[in-house]
Design an enzyme around this catalytic site. Structure first.
Site, PDB file in Angstrom:
ATOM      1  N   LEU A 164       0.797  -1.226   0.000  1.00  0.00           N
ATOM      2  CA  LEU A 164       0.000   0.000   0.000  1.00  0.00           C
ATOM      3  C   LEU A 164       0.833   1.283   0.000  1.00  0.00           C
ATOM      4  CD1 LEU A 164      -2.801  -1.273   2.376  1.00  0.00           C
ATOM      5  CD2 LEU A 164      -3.030  -0.732  -0.057  1.00  0.00           C
ATOM      6  N   ASN A 190     -13.389   4.543   3.324  1.00  0.00           N
ATOM      7  CA  ASN A 190     -14.431   3.637   3.818  1.00  0.00           C
ATOM      8  C   ASN A 190     -14.304   3.362   5.325  1.00  0.00           C
ATOM      9  OD1 ASN A 190     -12.479   1.634   4.095  1.00  0.00           O
ATOM     10  ND2 ASN A 190     -13.008   0.632   2.166  1.00  0.00           N
ATOM     11  N   LYS A 225     -17.489   0.655   3.599  1.00  0.00           N
ATOM     12  CA  LYS A 225     -16.972  -0.670   3.248  1.00  0.00           C
ATOM     13  C   LYS A 225     -18.165  -1.620   3.215  1.00  0.00           C
ATOM     14  CE  LYS A 225     -12.744  -3.190   4.359  1.00  0.00           C
ATOM     15  NZ  LYS A 225     -11.448  -2.998   5.033  1.00  0.00           N
ATOM     16  N   ARG A 251      31.583   7.611  -9.387  1.00  0.00           N
ATOM     17  CA  ARG A 251      30.340   8.392  -9.281  1.00  0.00           C
ATOM     18  C   ARG A 251      30.379   9.584 -10.238  1.00  0.00           C
ATOM     19  NH1 ARG A 251      30.813  12.508  -4.254  1.00  0.00           N
ATOM     20  NH2 ARG A 251      33.058  12.421  -3.972  1.00  0.00           N
ATOM     21  N   GLU A 267      13.154   9.305  -0.964  1.00  0.00           N
ATOM     22  CA  GLU A 267      13.633   8.266  -1.881  1.00  0.00           C
ATOM     23  C   GLU A 267      12.516   7.355  -2.364  1.00  0.00           C
ATOM     24  OE1 GLU A 267      14.870   8.955   1.114  1.00  0.00           O
ATOM     25  OE2 GLU A 267      16.781   9.910   0.661  1.00  0.00           O
ATOM     26  N   PHE A 291      20.748   4.885   1.077  1.00  0.00           N
ATOM     27  CA  PHE A 291      19.404   5.447   1.198  1.00  0.00           C
ATOM     28  C   PHE A 291      18.394   4.786   0.263  1.00  0.00           C
ATOM     29  CE2 PHE A 291      21.962   9.383   2.550  1.00  0.00           C
ATOM     30  CZ  PHE A 291      22.124   8.846   3.815  1.00  0.00           C
ATOM     31  N   HIS A 314      28.510   6.275  -2.907  1.00  0.00           N
ATOM     32  CA  HIS A 314      28.999   6.247  -1.528  1.00  0.00           C
ATOM     33  C   HIS A 314      28.853   4.875  -0.892  1.00  0.00           C
ATOM     34  CE1 HIS A 314      28.711  10.462  -2.412  1.00  0.00           C
ATOM     35  NE2 HIS A 314      29.369  10.764  -1.330  1.00  0.00           N
TER      36      HIS A 314
END
Lengths: 621, 621
Positions: A120, A179, A241, A320, A368, A393, A417
């Site tokens: 969810l 609901n 519901k 990087r 993120e 992260f 990193h």
């Protein structure tokens, strides 16, 4: 304005959807019928009077998009698509069966499912990506995301809410099916729908609170959402519901409980009775006009020219940074390349792309989960999105990455990193579990370059990989360039950098540990000891063939060295892959929580520096 | 009301903190001085006029708690603790050095760091746990959490904000250091502090917007926060990054940039000039009164009596349900046991605990990050918290779990519904990467019971494990009870369930695959083929000794079978652990995304059912 006839039709469809949601979940004896019943009226209005959709081609880039974030209610969509003629009644009743496309939660095995949902709180980010895509492509389609009220407790929803309003995405329409009831408890706000209004308004959305079972109100809300406005729009619908069935309507204890066969018959009869007027509709149903026919364009091979870069063997550059150069080059080579940042563009070097292509750069701020969800949305609409942050992260978005794996979404993630070699910032900033995480994603590829040339080329590999998630692991510190521009790095390969006829062991490294292995090679050479050295740039898939071959010529001894924890890392991947080859493997890895310190100190402390490798070889002798 | 003298003292301390934040980061030549400068005035007022803290004992349960969620600014706290006399100047200047307790981001190696932070957006959840703890224990301490404005883009902040207001935690005080600038860009709201006010108010908080550099306003805000109110309270402070130094004040491009030695000298001279009045303070500094001396009580061994349960060998019960019974028993055995749910208590069976101990049950709703953060907060204050959800959904909180590993926090996590054996709900609900995730956490233990007895006993093991994260993996379907109440399950052990003198292979399973292995054993026995069978209930630590010993007597052949992906799973753990033992290992695992279907069908599809195991053994022969 809704005509009486049209309203009658929509009520009729809502009834049919209710009945079929019950029939399907009863046939499978699992699923969430009451969660479908709260959404049925909204879904009826949306599909039969709002969505512009080419049902012959769900991928048509002009289609409105609909994402069911509350994925457990997916039978309500299947029931609707039966009404539209997309699926047959017998397919509907195959719900959740092992050979059916209609799974318990949406997956792309059924192409009308816009995205894999069911964990969810993820749909709004994906929808945000699709709404951004419409803006990028100057298309008129709208993106609708239906959420449950339980799932808006997930922070990811608020990450998306904030960014959608920041970018003024007025083509994104949320629908909140309030609901009142979660799985096991009432939600935090219950039926206080004004609480949701206040929140979404504070987050910069235009809101519209309605009774989610009043066809007129629902219709008007969608009309309202179509009027010119500058913000994202949310319809907050107070619903029940189990609506339609007094026995379970607005009552606890009915989540995820299908009706037994006899109960279903009673329930359906009761629905027909309660909605007798709806049942009496005789006219024909229409869906809104189909948008212009068009095919989603296939991906062309992207081939940037690395010789344009100033990569000289021996000169030092961080992988990087090479990633940043590669992104910019990919941006030049293809207009489909987009880059997403979580406020670390000057660390991941995605700023090198932004400088050239600010309009294809999406600042997602420090969120993120949302960045990954947006990437999924963009990828599903044909873009080639690259998202980067510190490797550590991405653990924040593991659930979104996991779901992208289920959805076969072509995320391109770059984690910078990695490992203890970042030094002074300390353990919270070190990715030491990212290989385990990314390797576990089905259909993922995991790439780990050690120099600028391979970083650049592997970034291109990711750009051209469309079957799932790709992960590129980059290093903070500068490392010398090892390869010429002509070198190729096929997926699933590795590079044998040192080899002789007298090797006593084979050192396998990647990233910073490859350079430590090369230093160890020199230390050992001084003492007349030869070892082979392999650059394992492709962690998944893994080149076990070459590893085995080289190990055979290295006294059947491998030493893996990784700036990563043991679990799920290089040592385990290699061990499990070569377990039946009678090869001895010694694994050097980061054993425990690291600390702040200089990179060299921390590599030594972890036992993965040149000296530790040297010692490990001497131990074998 | 603040006296002139006290104000003068606080200004003086703020100046000293600024100077030392610069000196420390200059000494280490890394760190975030400008992020310290925006917070210095607030920190001065907080530590020198608000916090009741026993500096001789940071663990004193009566101490006010302070969590620096914007962990990169930790030098501001170290500088403050130097002023208080907790650390010396030379220790301050050891910041970020490899032998220093003062790391770049807070870790528990320095005991005054309340929690490991530095992955942003996590502090408020931990603080929420500590505030809840005060309520549980009827203690008067307050919990203060300082956040950066950049990090409130993280959804985890809003998960915590919502729940804190739901529970009316008026002892939780947030401080938002709105310095406008993130690492690489301006934040979404910049200096529009009213946007934050609107948001927190919509989430049910009492707010107070101030100038974060005005000592009077800061003082009054804390005074306000101490007055009776029913909601959590947040001080929203408009600040300037780099405040005090015109050269970088409120300017982009200075994040995470320490001053060079000469620059620092100039900066410090400039600060003394600009805050000349503050510098002139001559009086002595005082901190607020120390709370009553008290030690955090050590954990007693908890030993619930399993014979009270009705576990009979052969009778069927799901391990997830046994977990619920075990929790209830632990709750009876110790008042420190608390249970947290994310709205799935009727699936994880934590409801069995709630029924008996509603006051020690925390409903966190669908917000796993926050649930894990609260667990960390409770564990740090001496509680024994158990948090459960579907194993798949712990991926949502991987960053929080990772940080708990760094913090050595004793989280007790239970992931139910592991693997394809959950059946019809489909892949979004199946945990197939949780072992990889949980094994990677430093100091974690990973337990995977196959029957009710072992589930119960391993849950007790987790209750008594205080050195890090423990993870218990439970299964949805019912499985027969294998063990009597007398059986013991030592950490790092395994159970040899079948063994003979003629074994051709050793089957290693856990959870549902152990039962499939036992079925395969029977199938093979009918054909006169003997295999040994091991229950690998302790995945980490792993009993490689017994595995090796049994494998030696099973023709040096092991077959691992797991309801998990390959990466980081049982097969890899066993392979990497036995790699040098000359044992052949065949790994059966879930290769690809699963689907909806019946458990038995999906086990067969994945190739991890009894028939597949039987085939694998036959292949070896």
């Amino acid at each position: 304005m809704l005509s009486e006839n049209q309203k009658h039709m929509l009520e009729n469809k809502a009834l049919a959807i209710r009945i079929d949601s019950i029939r399907a979940t009863t046939a499978s004896q699992s699923g969430h019928p009451t969660s479908c019943l709260s959404a049925s009226d909204i879904i009826s209005v949306l599909f039969f009077s709002v969505l512009n959709y080419d049902y012959e081609n769900p991928l048509n880039p002009n289609n409105d998009r609909f994402i069911l974030s509350k994925g457990h209610a997916i039978p309500v969509v299947y029931a609707t698509l039966k009404q539209i003629g997309v699926i047959s009644d017998s397919e509907l009743l195959s719900l959740r069966k092992v050979d059916s496309r209609l799974e318990g939660h949406p997956t792309p095995r059924f192409p009308y499912n816009e995205a894999a949902t069911g964990s969810l709180g993820q749909g709004l980010s994906i929808g945000l990506g699709m709404a951004l895509n419409a803006r990028f492509d100057k298309r008129n389609y709208k993106t609708y995301v239906m959420m449950g009220d339980g799932e808006v407790a997930e922070g990811s929803i608020w990450e998306a809410a904030e960014l959608a309003s920041f970018y003024k995405l007025n083509n994104l329409i949320g629908i909140l099916d309030c609901n009142r009831l979660g799985q096991s408890d009432e939600t935090q706000h219950g039926h206080e729908v004004e609480r949701y209004r206040k929140k979404f308004e504070a987050f910069g959305w235009k809101t519209c609170v309605i009774n989610g079972h009043d066809i007129n109100e629902i219709y008007k809300a969608f009309e309202e959402s179509a009027k010119p406005h500058e913000q994202p729009f949310i319809i907050i619908a107070k619903t029940m519901k189990g609506y339609g069935l007094e026995a379970c309507e607005n009552k606890e204890g009915f989540h995820g409980k299908p009706f037994k066969k006899e109960e279903a018959e009673v329930a359906i009869a009761r629905l027909k009775e309660r909605f007798a007027h709806a049942a009496s509709f005789q006219g024909s149903a229409h869906t809104p006009p189909t948008p212009q026919k068009e095919l989603l364009k296939p991906h062309a091979l992207i081939e940037p020219d690395i010789t344009q870069e100033n990569f000289k063997i021996g000169s030092k550059i961080a992988t990087r940074k090479a990633y940043g150069y590669a992104l910019a080059a990919l941006g030049r080579a293809s207009k489909d390349v987009y880059v997403l940042d979580a406020d670390v563009k000057n660390s991941t070097f995605t700023e090198l792309f932004e400088k050239e292509f600010p309009n294809r750069f999406v600042q997602c701020f420090i969120a993120e989960q949302n960045m990954v969800g947006i990437s999924a949305g963009l990828a599903l609409r044909g873009k080639i999105p690259f998202a980067a942050t510190f490797g550590a992260f991405f653990s924040r978005a593991f659930d979104q990455i996991r779901m992208a794996g289920i959805g076969h979404n072509a995320l391109r993630l770059c984690g910078s990193h990695c490992g203890v070699s970042i030094g002074e910032d300390g353990p919270s900033q070190m990715a030491l579990e990212d290989l385990a995480m990314m390797r576990s994603v089905p259909n993922s590829i995991v790439l780990y370059p050690s120099d600028a040339t391979s970083a650049y080329k592997l970034c291109t590999t990711a750009a051209n990989y469309h079957d799932g998630v790709s992960y590129l692991r980059t290093t903070r510190m500068e490392t010398p360039i090892l390869y010429s521009a002509q070198e190729e790095f096929p997926l699933g390969g590795c590079k044998v950098l040192r080899q002789s006829n007298n090797d006593v062991a084979c050192l396998v490294g990647a990233g910073v540990t490859l350079h430590e292995a090369l230093k160890a090679y020199e230390l050992l050479a001084k003492e007349g000891i030869s070892v082979s050295v392999i650059d394992l740039y492709s962690i998944k898939p893994l080149d076990s063939k070459t590893l085995t071959k080289v190990a055979r010529k290295s006294r059947e001894h491998i030493i893996t060295i990784e700036d990563h924890y043991k679990a799920g890392g290089i040592g385990e991947a290699v061990s499990s892959s070569l377990i039946n080859e009678n090869i001895k493997i010694k694994q050097l890895y980061v054993h425990d929580v690291s600390r702040s310190g200089q990179p060299e100190e921390l590599l030594a402390l972890a036992g993965i520096d040149a000296k530790s490798i040297y010692d490990a070889v001497k131990e074998i002798l």
